[in-house]
Motif scaffolding. Structure first.
Motif, PDB file in Angstrom:
ATOM      1  N   ALA A  34       0.845  -1.191   0.000  1.00 55.07           N
ATOM      2  CA  ALA A  34       0.000   0.000   0.000  1.00 55.07           C
ATOM      3  C   ALA A  34       0.881   1.241   0.000  1.00 55.07           C
ATOM      4  N   LEU A  35       0.573   2.162  -0.882  1.00 52.45           N
ATOM      5  CA  LEU A  35       1.245   3.458  -0.938  1.00 52.45           C
ATOM      6  C   LEU A  35       0.239   4.522  -0.538  1.00 52.45           C
ATOM      7  N   VAL A  36       0.651   5.437   0.333  1.00 53.50           N
ATOM      8  CA  VAL A  36      -0.272   6.487   0.753  1.00 53.50           C
ATOM      9  C   VAL A  36       0.495   7.790   0.894  1.00 53.50           C
ATOM     10  N   ILE A  37      -0.133   8.860   0.470  1.00 48.19           N
ATOM     11  CA  ILE A  37       0.411  10.206   0.645  1.00 48.19           C
ATOM     12  C   ILE A  37      -0.742  11.113   1.030  1.00 48.19           C
ATOM     13  N   GLY A  38      -0.480  12.081   1.914  1.00 47.30           N
ATOM     14  CA  GLY A  38      -1.565  12.933   2.388  1.00 47.30           C
ATOM     15  C   GLY A  38      -1.071  14.286   2.835  1.00 47.30           C
ATOM     16  N   ASP A  39      -2.022  15.153   3.119  1.00 45.44           N
ATOM     17  CA  ASP A  39      -1.714  16.532   3.505  1.00 45.44           C
ATOM     18  C   ASP A  39      -2.808  17.006   4.444  1.00 45.44           C
ATOM     19  N   VAL A  40      -2.405  17.361   5.667  1.00 45.56           N
ATOM     20  CA  VAL A  40      -3.339  17.919   6.644  1.00 45.56           C
ATOM     21  C   VAL A  40      -3.387  19.426   6.470  1.00 45.56           C
ATOM     22  N   GLN A  41      -4.558  20.000   6.587  1.00 44.41           N
ATOM     23  CA  GLN A  41      -4.745  21.434   6.419  1.00 44.41           C
ATOM     24  C   GLN A  41      -3.895  22.208   7.434  1.00 44.41           C
ATOM     25  N   GLY A  42      -3.213  23.248   6.949  1.00 39.51           N
ATOM     26  CA  GLY A  42      -2.505  24.160   7.836  1.00 39.51           C
ATOM     27  C   GLY A  42      -1.071  23.751   8.108  1.00 39.51           C
ATOM     28  N   HIS A  43      -0.353  24.658   8.816  1.00 36.90           N
ATOM     29  CA  HIS A  43       1.022  24.438   9.234  1.00 36.90           C
ATOM     30  C   HIS A  43       1.105  24.795  10.709  1.00 36.90           C
ATOM     31  N   SER A  44       1.072  23.791  11.552  1.00 39.68           N
ATOM     32  CA  SER A  44       1.099  24.028  12.987  1.00 39.68           C
ATOM     33  C   SER A  44       1.355  22.710  13.686  1.00 39.68           C
ATOM     34  N   ALA A  45       1.547  22.804  14.996  1.00 35.78           N
ATOM     35  CA  ALA A  45       1.716  21.584  15.779  1.00 35.78           C
ATOM     36  C   ALA A  45       0.441  20.741  15.727  1.00 35.78           C
ATOM     37  N   GLY A  46      -0.721  21.396  15.662  1.00 29.29           N
ATOM     38  CA  GLY A  46      -1.973  20.648  15.551  1.00 29.29           C
ATOM     39  C   GLY A  46      -2.044  19.854  14.255  1.00 29.29           C
TER      40      GLY A  46
END
Length: 882
Positions: A545-557
């Motif tokens: 399985a290959l997975v790539i992702g991006d969480v909204q924002g730039h912060s510790a959260g």
């Protein structure tokens, strides 16, 4: 020279200070103020001020001008030998102010070995034109060296017609006044004031450092909060004396609001420490014009060492301000430094701003690290262009050396002021060879301390004008702040990178039939930790399985959510769920976290044996594929909403077949989108790069795709998989175990037949024992379906039994002759090269691997043996004698 040249009269000293009982510097009454004007004191009650500067041979001090009358009236000579006995020479050599009352002057004249009066030069008879008469009796004298902490410019003499000497507060004011004179000299306000005067030139000087130097004085009582200011001080701030009420607020009301915080720090008791302060500020004149003023003050303590009183002087500093061209240069430099985010970038900007525009031969920028100078950039960079002492310290890319090895530079850093050395100045070779035609040493201040130094050297003789000095001084302040900011950004960048990388895989697993590589680059704007992640998850039966992702924002959260998403997807994938179920479960998990953040991801499950890929997108960019013929395109995969938006969202699966030699690329938007690059254009550019890249080296191919990702607005994640196809494919067979009394027997017979078909003989007994124990455990301790799977790899035979219970088998801790259970797992362990348990959808799988002799890879379409029943055929088709 007349006494009405514009210098302030200073705070007079003829009234008793009610707080101390001594003669203070309080304001006189109007009648006394008028009498003082008639007496025309120079400053703080001094009757005369005389400036002496160092001559060309550095062996004499020459008189360049006086304020308050001719120096001959008080027996001052046109010049003094630096090695002789005179107040000016003594103070210059001592490097500190010296003060004499009339009685002390008389004792000095009578001292043994003193063969000349204080006013004598020692080389001509008293009373001649060259040597005026000795100092008259009944006067006091003060000598303050000028610029002694930088390069020793000269000396300033003060004469008071009162014989009891200068008290502490008057000395403080006069020393601060001398600082302004030194600044005027250092700025080139007087011809020849940088140490190149001859006796003839000194006589021919048209002006003095005292000409037009308007200096006012003030005193602030920290207990009362009242301020005393002389008429010149009020004139500089444009306040009529009759309208001044003695309140600090009245003076501050004329100050430009931007400069108020710095000015308030001078008079706020809670922020004061004993010592001297210096700053520049602006006042708004009634005409709307801005006037620059320079303030120097001294905080005086009481008997217990607590700050009690502030004494200061204020002078017009307009002559130190740059002209229009210099302002334009400073503005351009400030704009360039604002975009410099690393120490190396700051260094390059400084070199570009100083070397060519000023015609300099060399520019060096160094940081102060403890007691060492750490060079960050030299221009020119060749070691042969720099002094021998620098080349001896060339241990790495740039040299570094202890500051004590450069005493002149160390003194300049300690003083914290820009220092300009003309051609021919006697300096240590380490510095003299940097600028034989002229050298500028610019300490780089930031937040009250010196963080570095900039050296600018000229090969040919160079004249320093006031405007150039202003430019260099302004440059030093800007560069110091830029260096401090760059260090802070570097630290944040390193912390963000470390945190980001700790949440990402340390290494990618080796895959059968393919090579996976990944790249991650943190953002360079904002320098906060991002939410991009990637992962490669090996699954059972040759799947990955290959997975790539991006969480909204730039912060510790965002980083926290990223770590949780990566862990959740890996857990659901390892359990054996299909691709759409993995993404759906992760979506519901994020919705249940009740966070305001959402995430996008692209999940690809790939069968490494068949080259079949199942793609699921959740609001993420399309993957890219490079075909074996070199063409590249986006994969038209269906997509769903981002994770964490809708709990019941559906995520479709897109199936794609891959041929050996195909490259699959998963990426985040930081690689293809920025403030200067449209998303569609970025995807097309990346397809072109994929086409041009060489797929034979997957790592270099990934680097080639990042070639234009220099200055990044967002972090970048890239995951590449080159699918090569499996040269050797495992042979598989499966059997559904029915819950019958002789189920274990049928499982053994099925296993024996398969091993015989595959040509295995010596391993049969071990495999049958393992099958017996695993199937028996599954039938006795679980409910539901049980399945037996056999896989023959290149050197391993894998026996796996799946059931519907998630509880993994446990090896017994203690086994003795009374134990009735747990021996089966011990037997499995003894007969296997490895064994374990993995979760699968709705249960678990217990596996065992047995070493077998390696076999040759089969050729394409070669039969693997006689035809066998389907793996899930009825159990009776496998009956027979093993």
């Amino acid at each position: 020279m007349s006494s009405d040249s514009g210098a302030g009269v200073g705070l007079p000293n003829e009234e008793a200070d009610p707080g101390t009982g001594t003669r203070g510097v309080g304001l006189r009454t109007p009648g006394a103020r008028q009498a003082a004007a008639e007496q025309a004191p120079v400053f703080a009650g001094a009757a005369l001020a005389a400036v002496y500067v160092l001559g060309e041979g550095e062996d004499e001090l020459y008189l360049t001008g006086t304020l308050g009358g001719p120096g001959a009236r008080y027996g001052l000579a046109p010049s003094y030998a630096l090695a002789g006995r005179s107040p000016a020479a003594d103070a210059f050599r001592a490097g500190r102010p010296l003060w004499w009352s009339s009685a002390e002057l008389a004792d000095r004249r009578a001292a043994p070995g003193d063969n000349a009066a204080p006013g004598d030069n020692g080389d001509a008879p008293a009373g001649t034109a060259e040597t005026p008469a000795p100092l008259p009796a009944g006067i006091s004298l003060g000598a303050v060296p000028l610029g002694v902490n930088t390069r020793g410019l000269g000396c300033l003499l003060f004469v008071d017609e009162e014989g009891d000497g200068f008290d502490t507060e008057r000395r403080t004011l006069l020393e601060l006044y001398a600082d302004h004179v030194a600044a005027r000299l250092e700025a080139g306000g007087v011809p020849g004031a940088v140490g190149s005067l001859t006796r003839t030139e000194a006589r021919a000087l048209p002006g003095s450092a005292l000409d037009g130097l308007r200096v006012g004085s003030f005193g602030v009582g920290l207990r009362t909060g009242l301020i005393e200011a002389d008429p010149c001080m009020l004139e500089l701030v444009d306040i009529a004396p009759e309208r001044f009420d003695g309140r600090v607020e009245t003076l501050l009301a004329h100050t430009v609001p931007d400069d108020l915080p710095a000015l308030m720090s001078v008079v706020e008791p809670g922020r004061l420490t004993v010592g001297s302060r210096e700053l520049e500020f602006r006042v708004r004149r009634p005409s709307g014009e801005l006037r620059w003023l320079r303030l120097r003050c001294q905080v005086l303590p009481d008997a217990e060492g607590v700050p009690e009183r502030v004494l200061g002087v204020v002078a017009d500093a307009s002559y130190l301000r740059p002209g229009a061209d210099e302002v334009s240069r400073v503005q351009r430099l400030s704009a360039a430094l604002a975009n410099a985010t690393t120490v190396r970038e700051v260094s390059r900007v400084v070199v570009a701003a100083l070397r060519e525009p000023l015609g300099a031969a060399r520019v060096a920028l160094a940081e102060v690290g403890g007691d060492r100078l750490v060079v960050t950039l030299l221009d020119p960079p060749e070691p042969g262009s720099w002094p021998e002492a620098w080349r001896a310290e060339w241990r790495a890319e740039w040299p570094d050396a202890p500051t004590r090895a450069l005493p002149t530079l160390e003194a300049a850093l300690r003083e914290g002021r820009a220092t300009l050395w003309p051609a021919g100045t006697a300096l240590e070779p380490s510095l003299a060879d940097v600028g034989p035609g002229g050298l500028a040493i610019l300490p780089l201040p930031a937040d009250g301390r010196v963080v570095g130094a900039c050296l600018v050297g000229w090969e040919e003789p160079h004249e320093f004008g006031p405007e150039e000095r202003s430019l260099l001084t302004a440059t030093a302040g800007l560069v110091g702040q830029a260096l401090k900011r760059a260090h802070a950004l570097d630290a944040e960048h390193e912390l963000a990178t470390m945190l980001q990388r700790s949440l990402l895989p340390r290494r990618l697993p080796a895959l059968p039939g393919g090579v996976a590589v990944a790249r991650y680059l943190p953002a360079m704007v904002g320098l906060e930790v991002g939410g991009d992640w990637y992962d490669v998850i090996p699954l059972s039966e040759g799947r990955v399985a290959l997975v790539i992702g991006d969480v909204q924002g730039h912060s510790a959260g965002a980083a926290t959510i990223m770590g949780q998403m990566r862990t959740a997807i890996r857990a659901y994938a390892v359990e054996g769920h299909p691709a759409d179920v993995v993404v759906s479960h992760t979506n519901r998990l994020l919705v249940g976290m009740e966070t305001d953040l959402f995430a996008t991801c692209c999940y690809v499950e790939l069968d490494m044996e068949e080259g079949e890929a199942w793609i699921v997108r959740a609001g993420h960019l399309l993957p890219l594929v490079r075909h074996p013929d070199g063409s590249a395109q986006e994969v038209p995969a269906e997509g769903g909403p981002p994770l964490g938006v809708l709990a019941d969202a559906d995520f479709a699966i897109t199936t794609v077949g891959l041929l050996p030699g195909t490259v699959l690329a998963l990426l985040t938007d930081g690689l293809v989108e920025s403030s200067r690059l449209d998303l569609d254009d970025g995807m097309r550019r990346l397809c072109h790069l994929l086409t041009a890249a060489d797929p034979s080296d997957a790592g270099r191919m990934a680097d080639a795709l990042l070639v234009d990702a220099g200055r990044r607005d967002d972090d970048v994640a890239l995951l590449l998989l080159r699918y090569d196809g499996m040269e050797f494919r495992p042979i598989r067979a499966g059997w559904t175990v029915w819950r019958l009394p002789d189920a274990v027997l049928h499982a053994r017979r099925f296993t024996a037949r398969k091993l015989r078909t595959w040509g295995l003989k010596e391993e049969v007994d071990a495999a049958l024992l393992v099958v017996s124990e695993l199937v028996t455990n599954a039938l006795l301790h679980t409910q539901g379906a049980v399945r037996l799977d056999l896989t023959l790899g290149l050197e391993r035979l894998r026996v796996a039994v799946s059931d519907s219970s998630p509880r993994a088998p446990a090896k017994p801790v203690i086994v003795d002759w009374e134990s009735t259970g747990g021996r089966g797992i011990l037997l499995v362990e003894a007969m296997s090269s490895g064994w374990g348990s993995v979760p699968v959808s709705g249960g678990k799988q217990v596996w065992s691997e047995i070493d077998v002799p390696p076999r040759e890879p089969r050729t394409a379409h070669a039969p693997e043996g006689p035809a066998e029943p389907e793996a899930d055929a009825p159990w009776w088709t496998a009956l027979g004698t093993p």
